[in-house]
Design an enzyme around this catalytic site. Structure first.
Site, PDB file in Angstrom:
ATOM      1  N   ASN A 210      32.788  32.322  39.025  1.00  0.00           N
ATOM      2  CA  ASN A 210      33.821  32.877  37.624  1.00  0.00           C
ATOM      3  C   ASN A 210      34.797  31.698  37.275  1.00  0.00           C
ATOM      4  O   ASN A 210      34.201  30.363  38.197  1.00  0.00           O
ATOM      5  CB  ASN A 210      34.824  33.674  38.177  1.00  0.00           C
ATOM      6  CG  ASN A 210      35.105  33.734  39.199  1.00  0.00           C
ATOM      7  OD1 ASN A 210      36.358  33.040  39.731  1.00  0.00           O
ATOM      8  ND2 ASN A 210      34.733  35.034  40.002  1.00  0.00           N
ATOM      9  N   PRO A 309      31.353  44.391  48.708  1.00  0.00           N
ATOM     10  CA  PRO A 309      32.483  45.195  49.782  1.00  0.00           C
ATOM     11  C   PRO A 309      33.315  44.753  49.194  1.00  0.00           C
ATOM     12  O   PRO A 309      33.783  43.168  48.331  1.00  0.00           O
ATOM     13  CB  PRO A 309      32.063  44.922  50.922  1.00  0.00           C
ATOM     14  CG  PRO A 309      31.140  43.302  51.969  1.00  0.00           C
ATOM     15  CD  PRO A 309      30.284  43.332  49.806  1.00  0.00           C
ATOM     16  N   PHE A 334      46.525  40.437  44.234  1.00  0.00           N
ATOM     17  CA  PHE A 334      46.201  39.727  43.133  1.00  0.00           C
ATOM     18  C   PHE A 334      45.060  40.314  41.968  1.00  0.00           C
ATOM     19  O   PHE A 334      44.515  40.960  42.772  1.00  0.00           O
ATOM     20  CB  PHE A 334      46.171  38.010  43.062  1.00  0.00           C
ATOM     21  CG  PHE A 334      47.135  37.641  43.212  1.00  0.00           C
ATOM     22  CD1 PHE A 334      47.858  37.155  44.455  1.00  0.00           C
ATOM     23  CD2 PHE A 334      47.617  36.677  41.891  1.00  0.00           C
ATOM     24  CE1 PHE A 334      49.537  36.334  44.860  1.00  0.00           C
ATOM     25  CE2 PHE A 334      48.307  36.169  41.966  1.00  0.00           C
ATOM     26  CZ  PHE A 334      48.731  35.636  43.388  1.00  0.00           C
TER      27      PHE A 334
HETATM   28  O1  PMT Z   1      41.864  30.057  40.748  1.00  0.00           O
HETATM   29  P1  PMT Z   1      42.522  29.571  40.435  1.00  0.00           P
HETATM   30  O2  PMT Z   1      42.284  28.897  38.964  1.00  0.00           O
HETATM   31  O3  PMT Z   1      43.983  29.065  40.279  1.00  0.00           O
HETATM   32  O4  PMT Z   1      43.755  31.355  38.769  1.00  0.00           O
HETATM   33  C1  PMT Z   1      44.098  32.136  39.837  1.00  0.00           C
HETATM   34  C2  PMT Z   1      43.137  33.881  39.847  1.00  0.00           C
HETATM   35  C3  PMT Z   1      43.180  34.124  38.527  1.00  0.00           C
HETATM   36  C4  PMT Z   1      42.219  33.414  40.180  1.00  0.00           C
HETATM   37  C5  PMT Z   1      44.287  34.660  40.458  1.00  0.00           C
HETATM   38  O5  PMT Z   1      46.024  34.913  39.943  1.00  0.00           O
HETATM   39  C6  PMT Z   1      44.121  35.965  40.523  1.00  0.00           C
HETATM   40  O6  PMT Z   1      44.001  36.314  39.199  1.00  0.00           O
HETATM   41  N1  PMT Z   1      43.175  36.385  41.482  1.00  0.00           N
HETATM   42  C7  PMT Z   1      42.081  37.488  41.467  1.00  0.00           C
HETATM   43  C8  PMT Z   1      41.686  37.264  40.906  1.00  0.00           C
HETATM   44  C9  PMT Z   1      39.850  39.178  40.955  1.00  0.00           C
HETATM   45  O7  PMT Z   1      39.641  39.126  41.524  1.00  0.00           O
HETATM   46  O8  PMT Z   1      41.194  40.260  40.746  1.00  0.00           O
HETATM   47  P2  PMT Z   1      40.360  41.360  40.862  1.00  0.00           P
HETATM   48  O9  PMT Z   1      40.940  42.392  39.987  1.00  0.00           O
HETATM   49  O10 PMT Z   1      38.976  41.146  40.450  1.00  0.00           O
HETATM   50  O11 PMT Z   1      40.693  42.131  42.113  1.00  0.00           O
HETATM   51  C10 PMT Z   1      41.817  42.192  42.561  1.00  0.00           C
HETATM   52  C11 PMT Z   1      41.802  42.109  43.945  1.00  0.00           C
HETATM   53  O12 PMT Z   1      40.327  42.150  44.844  1.00  0.00           O
HETATM   54  C12 PMT Z   1      42.337  40.130  44.370  1.00  0.00           C
HETATM   55  O13 PMT Z   1      43.189  40.063  44.977  1.00  0.00           O
HETATM   56  C13 PMT Z   1      40.923  40.007  45.202  1.00  0.00           C
HETATM   57  O14 PMT Z   1      40.503  38.714  45.752  1.00  0.00           O
HETATM   58  C14 PMT Z   1      40.056  41.372  45.787  1.00  0.00           C
HETATM   59  N2  PMT Z   1      39.064  42.166  45.869  1.00  0.00           N
HETATM   60  C15 PMT Z   1      38.079  41.865  44.387  1.00  0.00           C
HETATM   61  C16 PMT Z   1      36.635  41.864  44.572  1.00  0.00           C
HETATM   62  C17 PMT Z   1      35.913  41.601  45.946  1.00  0.00           C
HETATM   63  N3  PMT Z   1      34.973  42.279  46.070  1.00  0.00           N
HETATM   64  N4  PMT Z   1      36.995  41.917  47.456  1.00  0.00           N
HETATM   65  C18 PMT Z   1      38.587  41.300  46.732  1.00  0.00           C
HETATM   66  O15 PMT Z   1      38.986  41.315  47.747  1.00  0.00           O
END
Ligand code: PMT
Length: 417
Positions: A210, A309, A334
Site C-alpha cells: 500500500n 492476523p 490508527f
Molecule cells: O505512513 P504514512 O504515509 O505517513 O501514512 C500514515 C497512515 C495513513 C498509514 C496512518 O496515518 C494510518 O492511518 N495508519 C493505519 C493504517 C491502517 O492499516 O489502518 P486500518 O484501519 O486498516 O487498521 C486499523 C489499525 O489496525 C491500525 O492501527 C493498523 O496498524 C492495525 N492493523 C491492521 C491490520 C492488521 N492486520 N493488523 C493491524 O494491527
C-alpha cells in the site's frame, strides 16, 4: 509553536575546518526563530570570518574577553547565564583540553566556566587525536562535569584520513540540541511503535502493498524520543532511516510484523504501543518460490488471499488478559478510512479494543498516505471525540505524545468497558 522560537543559543566555534558546517547550524537556528550569539575562539576566526557569522546570526559576534563593556551590552557572565543553550561546534581537541582543565583564557572558555545551564559539544578532530588517551580522558571528565556530546561520526575527514572524528551533521546537532532542551514527560518510559507498509509477496519479484510512507509513525517515534522515551520502531519497507536513537526492527510482511510486535510486547517492557503501520489485511495463500512466468500460466489468474492476523486486536486482547498486575499500558491504534470516518472508526475501536484510536480519512486533502500533514479525530471508550485540524505530521505526533504522556502520568482513567 515552533520549538526554537524565542530561544537564545550561544554558538561557540573552535578552530577546526568543520566550522564551515557550523554556519549551516546557525542558519537553521535563525530560520527556526532562535536568537543566535556567535562566540568564536581566536582560532575559530581563522576558519570562518566575523562578517559571515554576523551576517548569518543577524547580530554582533562576541570574540574578546577583555574589552570595555558599553552601556546596554552584556558581560560574559550575563551572556553565559541568559542563554537557553551553549552549543560548541566544532569542539576541537585543544578546546576540550582547556575546558576539562577549567581554563578561562578566551571568551568562550570563560563563558563556559560561568555557565550553569545545558552545554552541548560537537567534537571534530583527526581520528588519532580523538582516540588519544588524553582526549578520551578529557571527554570522560567533561561528561562527568555535565557537558553533553553529539558525535563525532565516522567517515572520511578533510585531512584525507578515514575514522571517527567527523563533526556530526547540522541536522543531527540540531536534533540533539532540541532533545537536550525538550521537557521529558516520557522519561523512563518505553514505547513500541509500528510504521510503514507491509509487503505480501506473490513470488520473488512481485508483492501486494500500500501507499504508506512511514512518515506518521516516524514523526511519532521522533516526538517520543524528544520527550525522553526509549523507542522500539518496527518499520516496514520504507526509504527513510529511523530517527536518531530509536531501536530499529525492520520487517517486511504482516506475519513478520505480527511476530516481532507480539514477541517484544510480551516481554512486559513497554508502557505503550502506537500502531500506525498500514498492515496488509490479506496475503497470497501460496507464495511461489520462482518468478511466475507469463508464458507458463493462463491469461487470467485468480489470486487466492488469506487473512493476516490482526496485530492491534491481538495486542489489545493479550494486554487485557495480562493487565491485572503490574503497570498500566496504553495501546493506540490508527484507522485509515475513506468516508464516514467517524462511524467506521467508532466500530473499529470496539472491534480492536485499543485504548485510543486516531481516525484519519485518507481521501481528505493533505491527509493520510505520503503527505507531510494529517488531520485526525482521536476517540476512546469514554466518549472522547477530539477532531484535530490539519497539521504537519510533526505536530500531530507531538500532540499525540502529549496526550499519551498525560494519560500515562495520570492513570486514573478506567480501562475499556
Ligand atoms: O505512513 P504514512 O504515509 O505517513 O501514512 C500514515 C497512515 C495513513 C498509514 C496512518 O496515518 C494510518 O492511518 N495508519 C493505519 C493504517 C491502517 O492499516 O489502518 P486500518 O484501519 O486498516 O487498521 C486499523 C489499525 O489496525 C491500525 O492501527 C493498523 O496498524 C492495525 N492493523 C491492521 C491490520 C492488521 N492486520 N493488523 C493491524 O494491527
Amino acid at each position: 509553536m515552533n520549538f526554537w522560537q524565542g530561544k537564545q543559543v550561544i554558538v561557540g566555534i573552535g578552530g577546526g575546518i568543520a566550522a564551515y558546517k557550523t554556519l549551516e547550524v546557525i542558519r537553521r537556528l535563525k530560520e527556526a526563530g532562535a536568537a543566535v550569539i556567535p562566540v568564536p575562539t581566536p582560532a575559530g576566526l581563522h576558519f570562518v570570518t566575523e562578517l559571515t557569522l554576523q551576517s548569518l546570526a543577524g547580530g554582533p559576534v562576541h570574540k574578546e574577553l577583555l574589552h570595555s563593556i558599553k552601556p546596554g551590552e552584556m558581560d560574559h557572565i550575563q551572556l553565559a547565564r541568559k542563554a537557553d543553550l551553549v552549543l560548541i561546534a566544532p569542539t576541537t581537541a585543544d578546546l576540550m583540553a582547556r575546558m576539562a582543565a577549567g581554563q578561562a583564557d578566551d571568551l568562550l572558555t570563560t563563558l563556559l566556566l560561568a555557565r550553569q545551564g545545558p552545554v552541548l559539544a560537537a567534537p571534530a578532530m583527526n581520528p588519532a587525536m580523538w582516540s588519544h588517551p588524553a582526549t578520551q580522558r578529557n571527554l570522560a571528565c567533561l561528561q562527568s562535569d555535565g557537558i553533553h556530546f553529539i558525535g563525532p561520526e565516522s567517515g572520511s575527514m578533510a585531512c584525507g584520513e578515514t575514522g571517527t572524528g567527523r563533526m556530526a551533521e547540522p541536522a543531527t546537532i540540531l536534533e540533539a540540541a532540541r532533545r537536550l532542551l525538550a521537557p521529558k514527560s516520557l522519561a523512563g518510559r518505553r514505547i513500541l511503535i509500528t510504521a510503514g507498509p507491509t509487503r505480501e509477496e506473490l513470488d520473488p519479484v512481485r508483492f501486494i502493498s500500500n501507499h504508506s510512507s512511514g512518515k506518521m509513525g516516524w514523526e511519532i517515534a521522533q516526538a517520543a524520543l524528544r520527550t525522553g522515551a526509549q523507542v522500539d520502531l518496527l518499520l516496514g519497507p520504507v526509504a527513510m532511516p529511523p530517527p536518531l536513537g530509536a531501536t530499529l526492527w525492520p520487517v517486511v510482511s504482516a506475519i513478520e510484523m505480527f511476530d516481532t510486535t507480539m514477541n517484544l510486547w510480551q516481554k512486559n517492557l513497554y508502557d505503550a504501543a502506537i500502531l500506525t503501520a498500514a498492515v496488509a489485511d490479506y496475503r497470497p495463500e501460496h507464495r511461489q518460490t520462482k518468478k511466475i512466468k507469463k508464458g507458463e500460466i493462463p491469461t487470467e489468474i485468480t489470486l487466492l488471499l488469506t487473512p493476516n492476523p490482526d496485530i492491534l486486536a491481538s495486542l489489545s486482547a493479550w494486554t487485557r488478559e495480562h493487565q491485572t498486575h503490574g503497570k498500566p499500558r496504553i495501546i493506540i491504534g490508527f484507522a485509515a478510512e475513506t468516508g464516514d470516518a467517524l462511524n467506521k472508526g467508532l466500530a473499529k475501536l470496539i472491534r480492536k479494543q485499543c485504548d485510543l484510536l486516531a481516525i484519519n480519512d485518507v481521501t481528505a486533502p493533505g491527509c493520510g498516505f505520503g503527505s507531510d500533514t494529517n488531520a485526525i479525530t482521536l476517540i476512546d471508550h469514554h466518549g472522547l471525540q477530539e477532531a484535530w485540524p490539519l497539521l504537519p505530521k510533526e505536530q500531530v505526533a507531538q500532540r499525540l505524545i502529549a496526550t499519551l504522556a498525560h494519560r500515562l502520568n495520570t492513570p486514573t482513567l478506567e480501562p475499556p468497558p
